[in-house]
Structure formats: structure tokens, C-alpha cells
Design an enzyme around this catalytic site. Sequence first.
Site, PDB file in Angstrom:
ATOM      1  N   HIS A 163       0.846  -1.189   0.000  1.00  0.00           N
ATOM      2  CA  HIS A 163       0.000   0.000   0.000  1.00  0.00           C
ATOM      3  C   HIS A 163       0.885   1.245   0.000  1.00  0.00           C
ATOM      4  O   HIS A 163       2.106   1.159   0.166  1.00  0.00           O
ATOM      5  CB  HIS A 163      -0.935   0.006   1.221  1.00  0.00           C
ATOM      6  CG  HIS A 163      -0.232  -0.032   2.536  1.00  0.00           C
ATOM      7  ND1 HIS A 163      -0.214  -1.130   3.367  1.00  0.00           N
ATOM      8  CD2 HIS A 163       0.496   0.908   3.169  1.00  0.00           C
ATOM      9  CE1 HIS A 163       0.487  -0.865   4.449  1.00  0.00           C
ATOM     10  NE2 HIS A 163       0.936   0.376   4.351  1.00  0.00           N
TER      11      HIS A 163
HETATM   12  C1  T46 Z   1       2.734   0.638   6.938  1.00  0.00           C
HETATM   13  C2  T46 Z   1       3.561  -0.565   7.187  1.00  0.00           C
HETATM   14  C3  T46 Z   1       5.020  -0.278   7.240  1.00  0.00           C
HETATM   15  C4  T46 Z   1      -4.201  -0.470  13.788  1.00  0.00           C
HETATM   16  O1  T46 Z   1      -5.312  -0.676  14.306  1.00  0.00           O
HETATM   17  N1  T46 Z   1      -3.476   0.629  14.140  1.00  0.00           N
HETATM   18  C5  T46 Z   1      -2.266   0.876  13.616  1.00  0.00           C
HETATM   19  O2  T46 Z   1      -1.635   1.911  13.964  1.00  0.00           O
HETATM   20  C6  T46 Z   1      -1.725  -0.019  12.637  1.00  0.00           C
HETATM   21  C7  T46 Z   1      -0.380   0.252  12.007  1.00  0.00           C
HETATM   22  C8  T46 Z   1      -2.459  -1.125  12.304  1.00  0.00           C
HETATM   23  N2  T46 Z   1      -3.665  -1.346  12.874  1.00  0.00           N
HETATM   24  C9  T46 Z   1      -4.414  -2.563  12.507  1.00  0.00           C
HETATM   25  C10 T46 Z   1      -5.047  -2.536  11.134  1.00  0.00           C
HETATM   26  C11 T46 Z   1      -5.017  -3.989  10.714  1.00  0.00           C
HETATM   27  O3  T46 Z   1      -6.172  -4.637  11.178  1.00  0.00           O
HETATM   28  O4  T46 Z   1      -3.496  -3.662  12.509  1.00  0.00           O
HETATM   29  C12 T46 Z   1      -3.819  -4.579  11.470  1.00  0.00           C
HETATM   30  C13 T46 Z   1      -2.603  -4.830  10.573  1.00  0.00           C
HETATM   31  O5  T46 Z   1      -2.274  -3.628   9.839  1.00  0.00           O
HETATM   32  P1  T46 Z   1      -1.768  -3.671   8.332  1.00  0.00           P
HETATM   33  O6  T46 Z   1      -2.369  -4.781   7.613  1.00  0.00           O
HETATM   34  O7  T46 Z   1      -1.955  -2.295   7.762  1.00  0.00           O
HETATM   35  O8  T46 Z   1      -0.201  -3.949   8.539  1.00  0.00           O
HETATM   36  P2  T46 Z   1       0.978  -3.838   7.455  1.00  0.00           P
HETATM   37  O9  T46 Z   1       2.137  -4.526   8.042  1.00  0.00           O
HETATM   38  O10 T46 Z   1       0.552  -4.247   6.102  1.00  0.00           O
HETATM   39  O11 T46 Z   1       1.296  -2.250   7.369  1.00  0.00           O
HETATM   40  C14 T46 Z   1       1.795  -1.548   8.504  1.00  0.00           C
HETATM   41  C15 T46 Z   1       1.086  -0.202   8.636  1.00  0.00           C
HETATM   42  O12 T46 Z   1      -0.323  -0.412   8.736  1.00  0.00           O
HETATM   43  C16 T46 Z   1       1.357   0.700   7.453  1.00  0.00           C
HETATM   44  O13 T46 Z   1       1.011   2.032   7.755  1.00  0.00           O
HETATM   45  O14 T46 Z   1       3.121   1.508   6.171  1.00  0.00           O
HETATM   46  O15 T46 Z   1       3.186  -1.317   8.353  1.00  0.00           O
END
Ligand code: T46
Length: 136
Positions: A54
Site C-alpha cells: 500500500h
Molecule cells: C505501513 C507498514 C510499514 C491499527 O489498528 N493501528 C495501527 O496503527 C496499525 C499500524 C495497524 N492497525 C491494525 C489494522 C489492521 O487490522 O493492525 C492490522 C494490521 O495492519 P496492516 O495490515 O496495515 O499492517 P501492514 O504490516 O501491512 O502495514 C503496517 C502499517 O499499517 C502501514 O502504515 O506503512 O506497516
Amino acid sequence: MNNNANESRIIQLTEFGDERGLLTVVEGSNTIPFEIKRVFYIYGTANGVNRGLHAHYKTRQLLVSVSGSCTISLDDTKRKKEVVLDSPSKALLLEPNDWHEMYNFTPDCVLLVLASHLYDSEDYIRDYSKFVEVYG
Ligand code: T46
């Protein structure tokens, strides 16, 4: 600060070392070009997992693998780049227009992320064609 994915956004963090070991500091705006509003960390990543895929509208982030290592690919629609984060003193600045993917996590990897904004699911661009429309 250059915004192109081909330009290095690696920030070498200062290490304070003595006979007791090492200490590395990220000191707000003295070290990075944004105010830290949020901190999260990614760990216990299963073998072969890819995360990210993303970009963002607003959020800037600093990534540090404080344990183990992982690889980050960056794509700003014009250039692609791969960065290996393999040291607690090596930080990667991610700009909102960096489409990024994280992979090659070692089992001991703890990826620390410092972010410029509070969490907002509306700040994510998860569709690549939308990303190209916005930033291309
Ligand atoms: C990014 C990369 C480097 C939250 O509720 N609060 C938060 O601050 C974050 C970061 C995540 N979440 C929840 C949302 C999803 O249900 O945690 C779950 C996993 O998040 P996500 O699928 O977005 O994780 P990544 O590893 O794909 O991405 C993360 C960050 O979300 C993003 O901003 O740039 O790490």
C-alpha cells in the site's frame, strides 16, 4: 528531502557504544523530518509472509529493524528500489507516495515503525491503479 524511490532515504542513527553494549537514539525532529505521533512494531512474522502493499495519502514513517532483518521494496510509480533493513542503527524513511512491501522477515525480526499521523484506515491506498492515479 528527495522523494524519488531511487534516492536513498536511509538515515544512519547514532550508536553510543561502550563496554556495556550499544544504545541508539531517535530523538524527534533532531533525527527525523516529522513529529512522531504513533509507534508500532511488527514481529512474529511467519515464514514467507509479505506485508504492506500500500501507500499513504499523508503518513510519513521511519522503519528500523531493531532485531533481525527484513527487506522493503519501494515504488514511487517511476522507480523501484529494494532496501534491506539489517541493523538497529539503519532507518528507512518512507514517504506517503512510496508503495511499499515488506518481506524476507527473519524469525527474530522486530520492525519498529515511527509514524507522523495517528492511525486512520482512510489514509491507506491499497489499490495499485488508484496509487498510480494519485501519484503517477
Ligand atoms: C505501513 C507498514 C510499514 C491499527 O489498528 N493501528 C495501527 O496503527 C496499525 C499500524 C495497524 N492497525 C491494525 C489494522 C489492521 O487490522 O493492525 C492490522 C494490521 O495492519 P496492516 O495490515 O496495515 O499492517 P501492514 O504490516 O501491512 O502495514 C503496517 C502499517 O499499517 C502501514 O502504515 O506503512 O506497516
